[in-house]
Design an enzyme around this catalytic site. Structure first.
Site, PDB file in Angstrom:
ATOM      1  NE  ARG A 124      -3.509   2.015   2.867  1.00 43.00           N
ATOM      2  CZ  ARG A 124      -4.951   2.280   2.196  1.00 43.00           C
ATOM      3  NH1 ARG A 124      -5.642   1.294   1.760  1.00 43.00           N
ATOM      4  NH2 ARG A 124      -5.451   3.466   2.452  1.00 43.00           N
ATOM      5  CG  HIS A 151      -7.668   1.027  -3.871  1.00 40.57           C
ATOM      6  ND1 HIS A 151      -7.099  -0.113  -3.322  1.00 40.57           N
ATOM      7  CD2 HIS A 151      -8.213   1.710  -2.887  1.00 40.57           C
ATOM      8  CE1 HIS A 151      -7.339  -0.025  -1.804  1.00 40.57           C
ATOM      9  NE2 HIS A 151      -8.159   1.142  -1.532  1.00 40.57           N
ATOM     10  CD  GLN A 154     -12.598  -0.430  -1.536  1.00 41.24           C
ATOM     11  OE1 GLN A 154     -11.832  -0.329  -0.478  1.00 41.24           O
ATOM     12  NE2 GLN A 154     -13.636  -0.980  -1.303  1.00 41.24           N
ATOM     13  CG  ASP A 242     -12.079   8.027  -2.602  1.00 42.80           C
ATOM     14  OD1 ASP A 242     -12.328   7.609  -1.128  1.00 42.80           O
ATOM     15  OD2 ASP A 242     -10.975   7.835  -3.121  1.00 42.80           O
ATOM     16  CB  CYS A 282     -13.501   2.696  -1.020  1.00 42.90           C
ATOM     17  SG  CYS A 282     -12.749   4.354  -1.085  1.00 42.90           S
ATOM     18  NE  ARG A 310     -10.461  -3.726   0.542  1.00 41.01           N
ATOM     19  CZ  ARG A 310      -9.577  -2.707   0.830  1.00 41.01           C
ATOM     20  NH1 ARG A 310     -10.178  -1.538   1.311  1.00 41.01           N
ATOM     21  NH2 ARG A 310      -8.049  -2.913   0.744  1.00 41.01           N
TER      22      ARG A 310
END
Length: 329
Positions: A124, A151, A154, A242, A282, A310
């Site tokens: 990450r 991403h 996700q 987001d 998310c 997730r």
């Protein structure tokens, strides 16, 4: 529609009845590292895991995954760590203070070290190029847990959530992303290529997603619309947002708040999407900016189902990438 099953409906899998891993030993830096058929296999596994059919199966026993973090995380760290544990493996978390990718030591050196100890690496990080450099120098799979560009992990959870609502054939479903044209917007465009959804990205002028990503998707036959018109939200099957200010962009906070004024998802906006439409985010949510608590708690919200997924989606990914590996010891 839901894929959940009551306990009495679950038929447990055994080591002899597990599906074949479809991405064995490969990197996962982008959703486009999968074919549509491989995505289908991963999604089917994620749904199966959520139903409880994998309970007690430990296909990653004896394997280890390094979790390398340049950015803070709640969902990414917890779900990859718990996911490895539930599949019988082990995860080790490495912070930026401990690793220092490109500062304390070269990314290529980190890759050459980790490949000798662990069976996979989830990163990450700030830059997509960092993940690519890890992949170029490590002989174990590299998984993108987030970068500035994409991403993809996700999006696996997002589409598991969408399939729970609408079924597995999503061709023609309208997915409307509103807000910053960031890594999530880019990955939504990639998923249009794989699933046949009609993806619309609604942003203020100057905050559009990566143009090369969008152009490549259209050349591959995807339906992608880029617009600044908020009216595009109307009738959406899926409305997604987001944060306006991602980690590392704090210096732009005031400028971005002014630019994104009006792009906030509210209960009133949710009333304009399709009657059976859903709202996804998310997380973490910056309430008062891109959305409000009344939206994440709205009957059309599936935000916390999405967060749960997730775990299931990433477990499925881990299995399909690492499921054929043998313990080194």
């Amino acid at each position: 529609m839901t894929t959940s099953a009551r306990p009495e409906q679950v038929t447990p899998l055994t080591p002899d009845t597990l599906p074949a891993p479809v991405m064995a030993g490969r990197d996962f830096l982008s959703n486009l590292d999968m074919t549509p058929q491989e995505l289908r296999a991963v999604m089917d596994t994620a749904h199966s895991m959520k139903r409880g059919e994998w309970r007690g199966v430990r296909p990653l026993s004896g394997l280890s995954l390094a979790l390398v973090f340049e950015k803070a995380s709640l969902r990414t760290r917890t779900t990859f760590d718990v996911g490895m544990y539930q599949l019988g493996g082990h995860a080790i978390t490495l912070s930026s203070q401990e690793v220092g990718l490109g500062t304390r030591e070269r990314v290529s050196d980190v890759a050459r070290n980790l490949e000798r100890w662990v069976d996979g690496v989830m990163g990450r990080v700030y830059l997509q190029g960092t993940l690519q450099e890890l992949a170029d120098h490590a002989g174990v799979p590299i998984i993108n847990g987030l970068s500035d560009m994409l991403h993809p992990a996700q999006l696996l959870a997002d589409y598991q959530t969408i399939e729970e609502e609408f079924g597995s054939d999503l061709r023609g479903k309208r997915v409307v992303y509103i807000g910053d044209g960031n890594n999530l917007a880019n990955s939504h465009i990639h998923m249009s290529v794989l699933t046949g959804t009609d993806v619309t990205i609604v942003t203020p002028v100057g905050y559009e997603p990566n143009g090369a990503v969008a152009l490549d998707a259209v050349r591959r036959g995807a339906s992608v619309t880029l617009t600044n018109d908020l009216a595009a939200v109307e009738g959406a099957d899926v409305l997604y947002t987001d944060v306006w200010i991602s980690m590392g962009m704090e210096a732009e906070a005031d400028i971005r708040r002014r630019a994104f004024r009006g792009y906030q998802v509210t209960p009133q906006m949710l009333e304009t999407i399709a009657p059976d439409g859903i709202f996804l985010h998310c997380l973490p949510a910056h309430y008062g900016e891109e959305t409000v608590p009344e939206a994440t708690e709205h009957p059309k919200s599936r935000v916390f189902d999405e967060a749960e997924n997730r775990l299931h989606a990433q477990k499925a990914l881990l299995y399909h990438v690492m499921g054929l590996m043998k313990p080194r010891w």
